[in-house]
Design a protein around this motif. Sequence first.
Motif, PDB file in Angstrom:
ATOM      1  N   VAL A  67       1.331  -0.747   0.007  1.00 36.72           N
ATOM      2  CA  VAL A  67      -0.293   0.026   0.119  1.00 36.72           C
ATOM      3  C   VAL A  67       0.919   1.290   0.291  1.00 36.72           C
ATOM      4  O   VAL A  67       2.308   1.337   0.392  1.00 36.72           O
ATOM      5  N   MET A  68       0.411   2.440  -0.363  1.00 36.53           N
ATOM      6  CA  MET A  68       0.491   4.053  -0.252  1.00 36.53           C
ATOM      7  C   MET A  68       0.779   4.118   0.984  1.00 36.53           C
ATOM      8  O   MET A  68       0.227   4.716   1.819  1.00 36.53           O
ATOM      9  N   GLY A  69       2.343   4.849   0.851  1.00 33.99           N
ATOM     10  CA  GLY A  69       2.757   5.164   2.567  1.00 33.99           C
ATOM     11  C   GLY A  69       2.776   6.929   2.577  1.00 33.99           C
ATOM     12  O   GLY A  69       2.384   7.527   1.335  1.00 33.99           O
ATOM     13  N   ASN A  70       2.360   7.375   3.240  1.00 29.20           N
ATOM     14  CA  ASN A  70       2.593   8.835   3.507  1.00 29.20           C
ATOM     15  C   ASN A  70       3.449   9.798   2.807  1.00 29.20           C
ATOM     16  O   ASN A  70       3.821   9.969   1.994  1.00 29.20           O
ATOM     17  N   HIS A  71       4.983   9.158   2.649  1.00 29.27           N
ATOM     18  CA  HIS A  71       6.578   9.100   2.130  1.00 29.27           C
ATOM     19  C   HIS A  71       6.247   9.106   0.606  1.00 29.27           C
ATOM     20  O   HIS A  71       6.925   9.695  -0.182  1.00 29.27           O
ATOM     21  N   GLU A  72       5.760   8.231   0.057  1.00 28.82           N
ATOM     22  CA  GLU A  72       5.496   7.743  -1.401  1.00 28.82           C
ATOM     23  C   GLU A  72       4.175   8.941  -1.525  1.00 28.82           C
ATOM     24  O   GLU A  72       4.092  10.067  -3.093  1.00 28.82           O
ATOM     25  N   GLU A 104      18.557  12.800  -2.942  1.00 27.91           N
ATOM     26  CA  GLU A 104      20.142  12.123  -3.756  1.00 27.91           C
ATOM     27  C   GLU A 104      20.043  11.159  -3.884  1.00 27.91           C
ATOM     28  O   GLU A 104      21.151  10.755  -5.353  1.00 27.91           O
ATOM     29  N   ALA A 105      19.362  10.451  -4.888  1.00 28.28           N
ATOM     30  CA  ALA A 105      19.108   9.153  -5.056  1.00 28.28           C
ATOM     31  C   ALA A 105      18.740   9.882  -6.920  1.00 28.28           C
ATOM     32  O   ALA A 105      19.299   8.767  -8.073  1.00 28.28           O
ATOM     33  N   PHE A 106      18.099  10.411  -6.974  1.00 28.80           N
ATOM     34  CA  PHE A 106      16.806  10.577  -8.488  1.00 28.80           C
ATOM     35  C   PHE A 106      16.619  11.165  -8.377  1.00 28.80           C
ATOM     36  O   PHE A 106      16.381  11.933  -9.479  1.00 28.80           O
ATOM     37  N   GLY A 107      17.061  12.631  -7.548  1.00 34.33           N
ATOM     38  CA  GLY A 107      16.932  14.532  -8.129  1.00 34.33           C
ATOM     39  C   GLY A 107      16.200  14.593  -7.884  1.00 34.33           C
ATOM     40  O   GLY A 107      14.550  14.180  -7.254  1.00 34.33           O
ATOM     41  N   VAL A 108      15.556  15.990  -8.653  1.00 32.26           N
ATOM     42  CA  VAL A 108      14.342  16.115  -7.839  1.00 32.26           C
ATOM     43  C   VAL A 108      13.423  17.246  -9.304  1.00 32.26           C
ATOM     44  O   VAL A 108      14.188  17.589 -10.114  1.00 32.26           O
ATOM     45  N   GLY A 109      12.115  16.276  -9.549  1.00 35.24           N
ATOM     46  CA  GLY A 109      12.090  16.241 -11.074  1.00 35.24           C
ATOM     47  C   GLY A 109      12.111  15.581 -12.439  1.00 35.24           C
ATOM     48  O   GLY A 109      11.940  16.091 -13.386  1.00 35.24           O
ATOM     49  N   THR A 110      13.378  14.976 -12.007  1.00 39.58           N
ATOM     50  CA  THR A 110      14.390  13.770 -13.043  1.00 39.58           C
ATOM     51  C   THR A 110      13.302  13.122 -13.439  1.00 39.58           C
ATOM     52  O   THR A 110      11.978  12.863 -13.155  1.00 39.58           O
ATOM     53  N   PRO A 111      13.865  12.883 -14.735  1.00 38.79           N
ATOM     54  CA  PRO A 111      13.321  10.993 -15.505  1.00 38.79           C
ATOM     55  C   PRO A 111      12.832  10.230 -14.271  1.00 38.79           C
ATOM     56  O   PRO A 111      12.419   9.364 -14.078  1.00 38.79           O
ATOM     57  N   GLN A 112      14.381   9.695 -13.825  1.00 36.49           N
ATOM     58  CA  GLN A 112      13.963   8.849 -12.383  1.00 36.49           C
ATOM     59  C   GLN A 112      13.737   9.270 -11.268  1.00 36.49           C
ATOM     60  O   GLN A 112      12.559   8.664 -10.819  1.00 36.49           O
ATOM     61  N   ALA A 113      12.910  10.088 -10.495  1.00 36.78           N
ATOM     62  CA  ALA A 113      12.035  10.630  -9.880  1.00 36.78           C
ATOM     63  C   ALA A 113      11.215  10.514 -10.391  1.00 36.78           C
ATOM     64  O   ALA A 113       9.991  10.089  -9.719  1.00 36.78           O
ATOM     65  N   LEU A 114      10.305  10.859 -11.680  1.00 33.48           N
ATOM     66  CA  LEU A 114       8.851  10.584 -12.049  1.00 33.48           C
ATOM     67  C   LEU A 114       8.463   9.001 -12.427  1.00 33.48           C
ATOM     68  O   LEU A 114       7.657   8.656 -12.121  1.00 33.48           O
ATOM     69  N   GLU A 115       9.769   8.539 -13.471  1.00 32.30           N
ATOM     70  CA  GLU A 115       9.942   7.220 -13.403  1.00 32.30           C
ATOM     71  C   GLU A 115       9.094   6.394 -12.318  1.00 32.30           C
ATOM     72  O   GLU A 115       8.484   5.402 -11.415  1.00 32.30           O
ATOM     73  N   TRP A 116       9.728   6.626 -10.920  1.00 39.59           N
ATOM     74  CA  TRP A 116       9.177   5.824  -9.407  1.00 39.59           C
ATOM     75  C   TRP A 116       8.285   6.734  -8.793  1.00 39.59           C
ATOM     76  O   TRP A 116       7.421   5.943  -8.587  1.00 39.59           O
ATOM     77  N   THR A 117       7.945   7.829  -9.296  1.00 35.40           N
ATOM     78  CA  THR A 117       6.431   8.291  -8.227  1.00 35.40           C
ATOM     79  C   THR A 117       5.118   7.763  -9.491  1.00 35.40           C
ATOM     80  O   THR A 117       4.450   7.239  -8.496  1.00 35.40           O
TER      81      THR A 117
END
Length: 296
Positions: A67-72, A104-117
């Motif tokens: 399930v989704m947590g508040n941090h996700e 630190e792992a994925f940056g802010v608004g990067t393709p990697q960050a958006l992939e995980w979100t």
Amino acid sequence: MVRFTIIPDIHADIERLNVSLQRTHKNSMILFLGDFVDASKDVTAASDLRVLETARKLIAEARARAVMGNHELNALLYHSAGPDGSPLRAHSSKNQRQHRSFIEAFGVGTPQALEWTDWFLETLPLWIEVDGLRISHACWSDLHISEIRKRRPDGFLKREDLAEIASGATPFGRAVKSLVTGPEVPLPEGCLFHDYHGNPRKEVRLAWWNAGARTWPQASLSVPNPDELPQSELPSDVIAAIYPMDAPPVLVGHYKMKGDPGIQHPKASSIDYPNTPCIYRWFGETELTSAHLISL
């Protein structure tokens, strides 16, 4: 036979995740309670990437659900913009610190960050009910789940929901936040208490799992001095928010419980004990028991 192994908040701690998986019964389905990301300062081997990759593999192989947590949810808001172009979760110093290991792992608004979100949205519903067991991140509320089901019957959010959730101005947005952060209720007019930082508070976190609670001290969480609370009986709307005795068992994480792991109530409990981590093995019982908590 162990039917499910329930694993609470990992917070980018790959060592804790590995130990949890080692203690998982080989024939049981894993149920994660959310909060995969955002390491606390006490995590010595933080890796949002390795934790997420491990969880994604287990879920893709149908060996786990989550399930989704508040941090996700916070990550979704942090990396998304509202209609005015501003982030839906402010990039304040406090929020940056909380989200540090993910950034630190994925940056802010990067393709990697958006992939995980995107993966959070596609994979993590707000609740799961399976074979007589319920899980959510911070609260199970039939009232709030019914509100969310009107739009999202399966409990999966969409990106177009995020601005409404961030504002908290609608029943839908408030229902989502309650499931991932837990309910807060206003105290009676003229009443307040002081939190652990000395700040005055007029709303109190509800110990919603305590089915026997009938007074404010019995039903409240995170109150350093319960004598500051009104000693009167709870109003009917607050009693209605407490989990009923005749409902299926539900497990949550989120609350950073202290002391030795234990079950708060046979029908509902948090198993998030950061200082003494544990997992829960569910055999199909209709009442939760501390005997099925496994310390790591």
